[in-house]
Design a protein around this motif. Structure first.
Motif, PDB file in Angstrom:
ATOM      1  N   TYR A 458      30.410 -25.020  66.225  1.00 48.09           N
ATOM      2  CA  TYR A 458      31.375 -26.112  66.148  1.00 48.09           C
ATOM      3  C   TYR A 458      30.655 -27.376  65.677  1.00 48.09           C
ATOM      4  O   TYR A 458      29.526 -27.643  66.085  1.00 48.09           O
ATOM      5  CB  TYR A 458      32.032 -26.367  67.507  1.00 48.09           C
ATOM      6  CG  TYR A 458      32.763 -25.164  68.056  1.00 48.09           C
ATOM      7  CD1 TYR A 458      34.057 -24.863  67.629  1.00 48.09           C
ATOM      8  CD2 TYR A 458      32.159 -24.331  68.995  1.00 48.09           C
ATOM      9  CE1 TYR A 458      34.725 -23.750  68.132  1.00 48.09           C
ATOM     10  CE2 TYR A 458      32.824 -23.224  69.501  1.00 48.09           C
ATOM     11  CZ  TYR A 458      34.105 -22.939  69.064  1.00 48.09           C
ATOM     12  OH  TYR A 458      34.765 -21.839  69.554  1.00 48.09           O
ATOM     13  N   THR A 470      37.576 -34.832  63.729  1.00 49.30           N
ATOM     14  CA  THR A 470      37.870 -33.401  63.627  1.00 49.30           C
ATOM     15  C   THR A 470      36.744 -32.573  64.225  1.00 49.30           C
ATOM     16  O   THR A 470      35.563 -32.926  64.114  1.00 49.30           O
ATOM     17  CB  THR A 470      38.065 -33.006  62.153  1.00 49.30           C
ATOM     18  OG1 THR A 470      39.120 -33.789  61.586  1.00 49.30           O
ATOM     19  CG2 THR A 470      38.416 -31.540  62.009  1.00 49.30           C
ATOM     20  N   THR A 473      35.365 -25.388  63.054  1.00 48.20           N
ATOM     21  CA  THR A 473      34.830 -24.095  63.482  1.00 48.20           C
ATOM     22  C   THR A 473      34.164 -23.434  62.288  1.00 48.20           C
ATOM     23  O   THR A 473      34.781 -23.279  61.228  1.00 48.20           O
ATOM     24  CB  THR A 473      35.940 -23.187  64.026  1.00 48.20           C
ATOM     25  OG1 THR A 473      36.564 -23.829  65.139  1.00 48.20           O
ATOM     26  CG2 THR A 473      35.367 -21.849  64.482  1.00 48.20           C
ATOM     27  N   SER A 485      38.391 -23.190  60.374  1.00 49.81           N
ATOM     28  CA  SER A 485      39.513 -23.986  60.867  1.00 49.81           C
ATOM     29  C   SER A 485      39.043 -25.398  61.174  1.00 49.81           C
ATOM     30  O   SER A 485      37.845 -25.654  61.345  1.00 49.81           O
ATOM     31  CB  SER A 485      40.135 -23.361  62.125  1.00 49.81           C
ATOM     32  OG  SER A 485      39.208 -23.345  63.191  1.00 49.81           O
ATOM     33  N   LEU A 487      40.160 -28.618  63.738  1.00 54.92           N
ATOM     34  CA  LEU A 487      40.954 -29.038  64.889  1.00 54.92           C
ATOM     35  C   LEU A 487      40.966 -30.557  64.976  1.00 54.92           C
ATOM     36  O   LEU A 487      39.929 -31.173  65.256  1.00 54.92           O
ATOM     37  CB  LEU A 487      40.370 -28.443  66.171  1.00 54.92           C
ATOM     38  CG  LEU A 487      41.050 -28.837  67.489  1.00 54.92           C
ATOM     39  CD1 LEU A 487      42.458 -28.233  67.564  1.00 54.92           C
ATOM     40  CD2 LEU A 487      40.192 -28.382  68.672  1.00 54.92           C
ATOM     41  N   ASP A 534      43.002 -27.720  72.663  1.00 60.13           N
ATOM     42  CA  ASP A 534      44.015 -28.094  71.677  1.00 60.13           C
ATOM     43  C   ASP A 534      43.650 -29.364  70.917  1.00 60.13           C
ATOM     44  O   ASP A 534      44.427 -29.839  70.086  1.00 60.13           O
ATOM     45  CB  ASP A 534      45.372 -28.274  72.353  1.00 60.13           C
ATOM     46  CG  ASP A 534      45.353 -29.373  73.424  1.00 60.13           C
ATOM     47  OD1 ASP A 534      44.257 -29.925  73.715  1.00 60.13           O
ATOM     48  OD2 ASP A 534      46.435 -29.681  73.973  1.00 60.13           O
ATOM     49  N   GLY A 535      42.478 -29.952  71.195  1.00 57.35           N
ATOM     50  CA  GLY A 535      42.020 -31.144  70.514  1.00 57.35           C
ATOM     51  C   GLY A 535      42.399 -32.446  71.184  1.00 57.35           C
ATOM     52  O   GLY A 535      41.950 -33.519  70.767  1.00 57.35           O
TER      53      GLY A 535
END
Length: 719
Positions: A458, A470, A473, A485, A487, A534-535
């Motif tokens: 990450y 942000t 991943t 991705s 997040l 979920d960020g």
């Protein structure tokens, strides 16, 4: 029917990888043009337009700010050597070499309304002038006939961008000049002036020739950039064909300067191309680089037949591929994006390639144009900042780029010439890409990393993307590694602001702890944040009074977790720190207690030395220690480790803060030059997988006064 060349996501993934291709271009050397000066180096230097001698052993480039041409010995291309400079008594704007004679276009204009210039013939074996011709105007580019019989020169007589809103017409008009080359010198009496007025619909009375190239038939093709027009001119100066460069409908681009967010949801219908660079592919087809200047900028490349038939258009696909490797210059979104400008053509082992230089992204797009109606983007090469010119040397399997930006005043890298070898080897760049993801993911300014399960890593971006914090991943098991991705970090469901994420670690429950470096002048607090899976930010922890009383803006540059204690590395000395010592600050999640140990860092040879990452693994804490120097001035780019047993915090504000010991794990300087570039200053990320493999990454500053390169690589196993 025109082919748009719109690539699918799968095709872009294949393009960005290129690791399985047999033949590739890889950078093998970088030459700082400051090395070409004896004694004092000018305050500003540059490498703009470049060419090579017939034997391919010497490069010559123009250096406009210094008023010189420079020469480089590339007998050993992996070890280019300085050959010095020669004053041009004016501003050199272009160079073309026939044999061992350099033909240099020189701007001597006193003003925009009284343009003047000349072309000089320079014997490169003796570095002496052997001839000169008055051009009657300001030269912008030169080209040589394939048979060496003549040169063409675009006389731009450029516009004053501060006059009349910078719009054309602004007289005097430009034109095209052709001069015979006889026995390696200029025959000024043979000068032919081709009239280009009355061709374009846009300010036809004031053609602005920009770039020229000559095909095997002796035909010169010239871009009229502000006029959005192209002309093909015969050797006798007559116009063979001319036509508008046309317009492009751009989709899924970023057109707004939204202060730090990569949002590719906008469109620009009918965007004028306004081409700059142009190159013949064969006797009947040529490619243009659609930089834009006055009204346009289509952000890509187009291929035409010389009768004006449009054969291929990249649309936004070149820019999308650049976005995926982290080179998108967000601050140029409201202008012309990546700005394709210069071009070169060369056939290597029978494969014809067009090289497109994206000035603002500092990338060279390599297109296989075996079929001019369906080119394939084969590679994206990292270049120095703002590539302006290039020369292909197929006989030696070489490509060289001239990169004009000089970062002395901005604390960035200085101008470089870079060399690439065409060989049977995997592509060494990019190291990291978002190609293959379900959506177009833009990224950059990576500032901290942590390893997750297996090969997952990450990473976070810093405050350059102030409206788009942000967590990315990354799958580190592939070559190149892939961002799968992105997040968004949110506060009450909206993108969180007033963050400068510089470190990330796992919370052990599916979420993260991140460290934000404070800047009081930007109202950004020094703080720790707990972020859910979920960020969403779930908790914020500010610094205690004992730390805030001595803080400086050089705050937390990494975070890691040992048991129930978070540890943060402070980048540089705060007001109560001994010289060349910085704090590793602790925060106990159970008790809320703060503490610190002192870390002894190196004294800088130049500039400053600080910490930029901290990661716990096994019995040690691994720390990145770096200076802020680029290239050959860089000294300290190192990974050290500290025993966990010594990480026993002392009380803040007291006299009993212990000093830890450190052990060198790796000097990163060889790693940072592994792709043939200069040493980048910001090693910002370090992650260690559960298996013990160490990955490092560099911060590309959002491609602002930076080449955009991100190095993401394994440096071996922790021991």
């Amino acid at each position: 029917m025109t082919k748009t060349g719109l690539l699918s996501s799968a095709a872009l993934a294949l393009v960005a990888g290129a690791a399985s291709a047999d033949m590739n271009f890889n950078r093998i050397a970088s030459f700082p043009v400051t090395e070409n000066f004896d004694g004092d180096v000018p305050k500003e230097t540059s490498a703009e337009i470049i060419d090579a001698t017939a034997d391919g052993m010497t490069l010559v480039y123009t250096d406009s700010p210094a008023g010189v041409i420079g020469a480089i010995d590339i007998t050993d291309p992996s070890n280019p050597r300085p050959l010095g400079t020669m004053a041009m008594d004016g501003e050199p704007t272009a160079v073309s070499i026939i044999g061992s004679t350099a033909f240099v276009g020189i701007n001597t204009s006193e003003s925009y309304t009284a343009p003047s210039g000349l072309v000089k013939a320079i014997d490169l074996t003796t570095m002496t002038e052997i001839a000169r011709c008055d051009l009657g105007g300001q030269p912008d580019s030169t080209a040589k006939a394939p048979d060496g019989s003549f040169i063409s020169i675009a006389i731009e007589n450029e516009r004053d961008e501060d006059l009349g809103d910078g719009r054309v017409p602004q007289m005097p008009a430009g034109d095209l000049v052709m001069i015979d080359v006889v026995e390696g010198s200029l025959d000024c009496d043979s000068l032919i002036r081709a009239d280009l007025t009355g061709l374009a619909e846009i300010a036809g009375e004031d053609p602005e020739p920009e770039f020229v190239d000559i095909n095997s038939l002796g035909e010169t093709v010239v871009t009229l950039q502000e006029n959005n027009h192209i002309a093909v001119v015969a050797r006798d100066g007559s116009i063979l064909s001319h036509f508008s460069a046309g317009a492009v409908d751009l989709e899924r681009i970023d057109t707004t300067d939204e202060r730090g967010a990569l949002i590719f949801t906008e469109r620009q219908p009918g965007r004028l191309r306004e081409p700059d660079g142009i190159q013949w592919i064969d006797a009947t087809h040529f490619a243009i680089a659609n930089e834009g200047d006055m009204d346009g900028g289509a952000r890509g490349m187009t291929i035409f037949a010389k009768d004006g038939t449009e054969l291929f258009e990249t649309g936004a696909t070149l820019e999308h591929a650049i976005v995926q490797i982290g080179h998108y210059p967000d601050k140029r979104s409201d202008a012309k994006g990546v700005e394709p400008e210069g071009m070169e053509f060369g056939s290597f082992d029978g494969t014809p390639y067009v090289f497109v230089m994206a000035e603002r992204a500092s990338v060279v797009g390599v297109y296989d144009v075996t079929d001019p109606t369906a080119p394939v983007l084969a590679q994206l090469l990292p270049s120095g900042i703002s590539p302006e010119g290039a020369v292909a040397i197929p006989s030696r399997g070489l490509l060289a780029t001239a990169n004009e930006y000089d970062g002395l005043e901005d604390g960035a890298a200085r101008a470089h010439v870079m060399l690439y070898q065409y060989s049977d080897a995997p592509a060494s760049y990019p190291h990291l890409t978002s190609a293959g993801a379900d959506e177009l993911i833009g990224w950059g300014a990576l500032s901290g990393m942590v390893a997750g399960e297996g090969s997952t890593i990450y990473a976070v971006n810093d405050s350059f993307y102030s409206y788009q914090p942000t967590i990315y991943t990354i799958d580190a098991s592939t070559t190149p590694a892939r961002i799968t991705s992105a997040l968004p970090v949110t506060r009450k469901g909206r993108p969180a602001q007033k963050l400068d994420l510089e470190g990330i670690t796992l919370d052990g429950e599916g979420g993260f702890w991140v460290a934000s470096e404070g800047r009081t002048d930007r109202v950004t607090p020094h703080a720790l944040y707990h972020i859910g899976a979920d960020g969403e930010i779930e908790a914020e922890i500010g610094l205690p009074p004992e730390l805030m009383a001595v803080e400086r803006r050089f705050g937390f540059e990494g975070i890691t977790k040992i048991g129930e204690t978070l540890w943060m590395a402070v980048q540089r000395e705060w007001r109560d720190d001994p010289e060349h010592h910085v704090k590793l600050v602790s925060y106990n999640l159970e008790t809320g207690d703060w503490g610190a140990v002192l870390y002894p860092k190196a004294a800088p040879a130049e500039g400053w030395v600080g910490l930029s990452e901290i990661t716990a693994h096994g019995d040690h804490v691994y720390i990145v220690e770096r200076d802020n120097q680029h290239g050959r001035a860089a000294v300290t780019k190192k990974v050290y480790r500290v025993p966990v047993a010594e990480m026993v915090p002392g009380k803040l504000g007291g006299d009993d803060i212990p000093t830890v010991s450190k052990e060198l794990v790796r000097d990163l300087l060889p790693d940072l030059t592994a792709t043939g570039g200069y040493v980048l200053d910001k090693v910002e990320g370090l992650a260690i997988t559960q298996a013990g493999e160490i990955f490092i990454s560099t911060d590309n500053d959002g491609v602002d006064d930076h080449s955009g390169e991100t190095l993401f690589l394994s440096i071996g196993m922790a021991h």
